[in-house]
Design a protein around this motif. Structure first.
Motif, PDB file in Angstrom:
ATOM      1  N   GLY A  47       0.816  -1.214   0.000  1.00 12.99           N
ATOM      2  CA  GLY A  47       0.000   0.000   0.000  1.00 12.99           C
ATOM      3  C   GLY A  47       0.848   1.262   0.000  1.00 12.99           C
ATOM      4  N   ILE A  48       1.879   1.265   0.822  1.00 14.15           N
ATOM      5  CA  ILE A  48       2.764   2.429   0.888  1.00 14.15           C
ATOM      6  C   ILE A  48       3.545   2.578  -0.412  1.00 14.15           C
ATOM      7  CG2 ILE A  48       4.789   3.408   2.057  1.00 14.15           C
ATOM      8  CD1 ILE A  48       3.656   2.010   4.644  1.00 14.15           C
ATOM      9  N   ALA A  49       4.067   1.458  -0.925  1.00 13.72           N
ATOM     10  CA  ALA A  49       4.832   1.497  -2.178  1.00 13.72           C
ATOM     11  C   ALA A  49       3.955   1.985  -3.331  1.00 13.72           C
ATOM     12  CB  ALA A  49       5.397   0.111  -2.487  1.00 13.72           C
ATOM     13  N   SER A  50       2.732   1.514  -3.382  1.00  8.50           N
ATOM     14  CA  SER A  50       1.808   1.927  -4.434  1.00  8.50           C
ATOM     15  C   SER A  50       1.547   3.431  -4.383  1.00  8.50           C
ATOM     16  CB  SER A  50       0.497   1.165  -4.289  1.00  8.50           C
ATOM     17  OG  SER A  50      -0.444   1.610  -5.210  1.00  8.50           O
ATOM     18  N   SER A  51       1.402   3.973  -3.185  1.00 10.62           N
ATOM     19  CA  SER A  51       1.157   5.415  -3.057  1.00 10.62           C
ATOM     20  C   SER A  51       2.357   6.242  -3.506  1.00 10.62           C
ATOM     21  CB  SER A  51       0.792   5.771  -1.613  1.00 10.62           C
ATOM     22  OG  SER A  51       1.919   5.707  -0.765  1.00 10.62           O
ATOM     23  N   ARG A  52       3.539   5.619  -3.519  1.00  9.83           N
ATOM     24  CA  ARG A  52       4.751   6.309  -3.970  1.00  9.83           C
ATOM     25  C   ARG A  52       5.088   5.976  -5.428  1.00  9.83           C
ATOM     26  NH1 ARG A  52       8.788   7.972  -0.193  1.00  9.83           N
ATOM     27  NH2 ARG A  52       7.789   8.375   1.788  1.00  9.83           N
ATOM     28  N   GLY A  53       4.287   5.128  -6.064  1.00  7.14           N
ATOM     29  CA  GLY A  53       4.538   4.747  -7.458  1.00  7.14           C
ATOM     30  C   GLY A  53       5.655   3.719  -7.594  1.00  7.14           C
ATOM     31  N   TRP A  54       5.927   2.967  -6.545  1.00 13.35           N
ATOM     32  CA  TRP A  54       6.992   1.968  -6.546  1.00 13.35           C
ATOM     33  C   TRP A  54       6.431   0.592  -6.860  1.00 13.35           C
ATOM     34  CZ3 TRP A  54       9.915   2.828  -1.261  1.00 13.35           C
ATOM     35  CH2 TRP A  54      10.466   4.111  -1.242  1.00 13.35           C
ATOM     36  N   TYR A  55       7.317  -0.266  -7.370  1.00 12.45           N
ATOM     37  CA  TYR A  55       7.030  -1.694  -7.503  1.00 12.45           C
ATOM     38  C   TYR A  55       7.960  -2.411  -6.539  1.00 12.45           C
ATOM     39  CZ  TYR A  55       4.421  -0.537 -11.687  1.00 12.45           C
ATOM     40  OH  TYR A  55       3.510  -0.018 -12.567  1.00 12.45           O
ATOM     41  N   ILE A  56       7.441  -3.451  -5.894  1.00  9.73           N
ATOM     42  CA  ILE A  56       8.253  -4.171  -4.920  1.00  9.73           C
ATOM     43  C   ILE A  56       8.189  -5.671  -5.166  1.00  9.73           C
ATOM     44  CG2 ILE A  56       7.938  -2.422  -3.133  1.00  9.73           C
ATOM     45  CD1 ILE A  56       5.985  -4.473  -1.772  1.00  9.73           C
ATOM     46  N   ASP A  57       9.136  -6.372  -4.588  1.00 10.30           N
ATOM     47  CA  ASP A  57       9.143  -7.828  -4.535  1.00 10.30           C
ATOM     48  C   ASP A  57       9.355  -8.188  -3.074  1.00 10.30           C
ATOM     49  OD1 ASP A  57       9.152 -10.498  -5.242  1.00 10.30           O
ATOM     50  OD2 ASP A  57      11.244 -10.507  -5.865  1.00 10.30           O
ATOM     51  N   ALA A  58       8.594  -9.127  -2.562  1.00 13.71           N
ATOM     52  CA  ALA A  58       8.676  -9.485  -1.148  1.00 13.71           C
ATOM     53  C   ALA A  58       8.841 -10.984  -0.988  1.00 13.71           C
ATOM     54  CB  ALA A  58       7.428  -9.010  -0.425  1.00 13.71           C
ATOM     55  N   ARG A  59       9.643 -11.365  -0.011  1.00 12.08           N
ATOM     56  CA  ARG A  59       9.863 -12.774   0.316  1.00 12.08           C
ATOM     57  C   ARG A  59       9.815 -12.952   1.825  1.00 12.08           C
ATOM     58  NH1 ARG A  59       9.194 -13.432  -4.483  1.00 12.08           N
ATOM     59  NH2 ARG A  59      10.751 -14.013  -6.001  1.00 12.08           N
ATOM     60  N   ILE A  60       9.056 -13.925   2.277  1.00 11.59           N
ATOM     61  CA  ILE A  60       9.056 -14.292   3.691  1.00 11.59           C
ATOM     62  C   ILE A  60      10.317 -15.114   3.931  1.00 11.59           C
ATOM     63  CG2 ILE A  60       7.860 -15.602   5.480  1.00 11.59           C
ATOM     64  CD1 ILE A  60       5.241 -14.927   3.942  1.00 11.59           C
ATOM     65  N   LYS A  64      19.144 -13.775  10.167  1.00  8.01           N
ATOM     66  CA  LYS A  64      19.862 -13.777  11.445  1.00  8.01           C
ATOM     67  C   LYS A  64      18.998 -14.341  12.571  1.00  8.01           C
ATOM     68  CE  LYS A  64      22.812  -9.948  10.088  1.00  8.01           C
ATOM     69  NZ  LYS A  64      23.290  -8.611  10.377  1.00  8.01           N
ATOM     70  N   GLY A  65      18.291 -15.423  12.256  1.00  4.85           N
ATOM     71  CA  GLY A  65      17.479 -16.107  13.249  1.00  4.85           C
ATOM     72  C   GLY A  65      16.126 -15.479  13.525  1.00  4.85           C
ATOM     73  N   LYS A  66      15.758 -14.428  12.781  1.00  4.20           N
ATOM     74  CA  LYS A  66      14.476 -13.755  12.999  1.00  4.20           C
ATOM     75  C   LYS A  66      13.568 -13.947  11.787  1.00  4.20           C
ATOM     76  CE  LYS A  66      16.334 -10.350  16.110  1.00  4.20           C
ATOM     77  NZ  LYS A  66      16.554  -8.959  16.406  1.00  4.20           N
ATOM     78  N   TYR A  67      12.329 -14.331  12.055  1.00  2.00           N
ATOM     79  CA  TYR A  67      11.319 -14.523  11.023  1.00  2.00           C
ATOM     80  C   TYR A  67      10.789 -13.164  10.594  1.00  2.00           C
ATOM     81  CZ  TYR A  67       7.016 -16.296   8.845  1.00  2.00           C
ATOM     82  OH  TYR A  67       6.008 -16.590   7.972  1.00  2.00           O
ATOM     83  N   GLY A  68      10.542 -13.000   9.307  1.00  2.00           N
ATOM     84  CA  GLY A  68       9.997 -11.743   8.832  1.00  2.00           C
ATOM     85  C   GLY A  68       9.892 -11.700   7.324  1.00  2.00           C
ATOM     86  N   VAL A  69       9.973 -10.504   6.776  1.00  2.00           N
ATOM     87  CA  VAL A  69       9.818 -10.280   5.344  1.00  2.00           C
ATOM     88  C   VAL A  69      10.973  -9.427   4.847  1.00  2.00           C
ATOM     89  CG1 VAL A  69       8.324  -9.284   3.571  1.00  2.00           C
ATOM     90  CG2 VAL A  69       7.308 -10.293   5.587  1.00  2.00           C
ATOM     91  N   ARG A  70      11.567  -9.841   3.733  1.00  2.00           N
ATOM     92  CA  ARG A  70      12.541  -8.986   3.045  1.00  2.00           C
ATOM     93  C   ARG A  70      11.834  -8.434   1.824  1.00  2.00           C
ATOM     94  NH1 ARG A  70      17.243  -7.071   3.499  1.00  2.00           N
ATOM     95  NH2 ARG A  70      17.873  -8.556   5.103  1.00  2.00           N
ATOM     96  N   ILE A  71      11.904  -7.113   1.677  1.00  2.00           N
ATOM     97  CA  ILE A  71      11.197  -6.437   0.597  1.00  2.00           C
ATOM     98  C   ILE A  71      12.199  -5.628  -0.215  1.00  2.00           C
ATOM     99  CG2 ILE A  71       9.379  -4.770   0.069  1.00  2.00           C
ATOM    100  CD1 ILE A  71       8.202  -5.591   2.868  1.00  2.00           C
ATOM    101  N   TRP A  72      12.160  -5.819  -1.542  1.00  2.00           N
ATOM    102  CA  TRP A  72      13.039  -5.101  -2.452  1.00  2.00           C
ATOM    103  C   TRP A  72      12.223  -4.085  -3.238  1.00  2.00           C
ATOM    104  CZ3 TRP A  72      13.480 -10.215  -1.462  1.00  2.00           C
ATOM    105  CH2 TRP A  72      14.735 -10.713  -1.125  1.00  2.00           C
ATOM    106  N   ARG A  73      12.816  -2.930  -3.458  1.00  3.92           N
ATOM    107  CA  ARG A  73      12.200  -1.952  -4.374  1.00  3.92           C
ATOM    108  C   ARG A  73      12.767  -2.264  -5.746  1.00  3.92           C
ATOM    109  NH1 ARG A  73      12.981   4.593  -4.672  1.00  3.92           N
ATOM    110  NH2 ARG A  73      11.801   4.828  -6.603  1.00  3.92           N
ATOM    111  N   VAL A  74      11.878  -2.629  -6.677  1.00  2.00           N
ATOM    112  CA  VAL A  74      12.355  -3.018  -8.000  1.00  2.00           C
ATOM    113  C   VAL A  74      12.155  -1.914  -9.047  1.00  2.00           C
ATOM    114  CG1 VAL A  74      12.159  -5.473  -7.611  1.00  2.00           C
ATOM    115  CG2 VAL A  74      10.195  -4.247  -8.496  1.00  2.00           C
ATOM    116  N   MET A  75      11.295  -0.947  -8.790  1.00  2.00           N
ATOM    117  CA  MET A  75      11.121   0.213  -9.681  1.00  2.00           C
ATOM    118  C   MET A  75      10.513   1.360  -8.928  1.00  2.00           C
ATOM    119  SD  MET A  75      10.097  -1.047 -13.529  1.00  2.00           S
ATOM    120  CE  MET A  75       9.056   0.327 -13.758  1.00  2.00           C
TER     121      MET A  75
END
Length: 75
Positions: A47-60, A64-75
């Motif tokens: 939602g935030i990326a869309s409001s800025r006109g960005w495209y993202i890629d996300a991977r769960i 370093k031992g912590k569960y979460g999401v890595r998100i890349w800005r692709v455009m």
């Protein structure tokens, strides 16, 4: 305990405010967000990326031992 105010461009997938330095995220850069509710984090980030006109890629993932999401800005 004082509750912090969640702002429009903050993430809060697990009820804990996460401040992301949006202005420093260049194309190709990534951010790791440690959280339990990874799908909600991705939705909030999209939602935030869309409001800025960005495209993202996300991977769960685990970073370093912590569960979460890595998100890349692709455009």
């Amino acid at each position: 305990m004082e509750q912090e105010v969640v702002r429009t461009f903050d993430l809060c997938p697990d009820g804990v405010r996460i401040v992301v330095p949006w202005d420093t995220i260049a194309v190709g850069a990534s951010v790791f967000v440690p959280c339990i509710n990874a799908y909600k984090a991705i939705d909030e980030f999209e939602g935030i990326a869309s409001s800025r006109g960005w495209y993202i890629d996300a991977r769960i993932c685990i970073n370093k031992g912590k569960y979460g999401v890595r998100i890349w800005r692709v455009m």
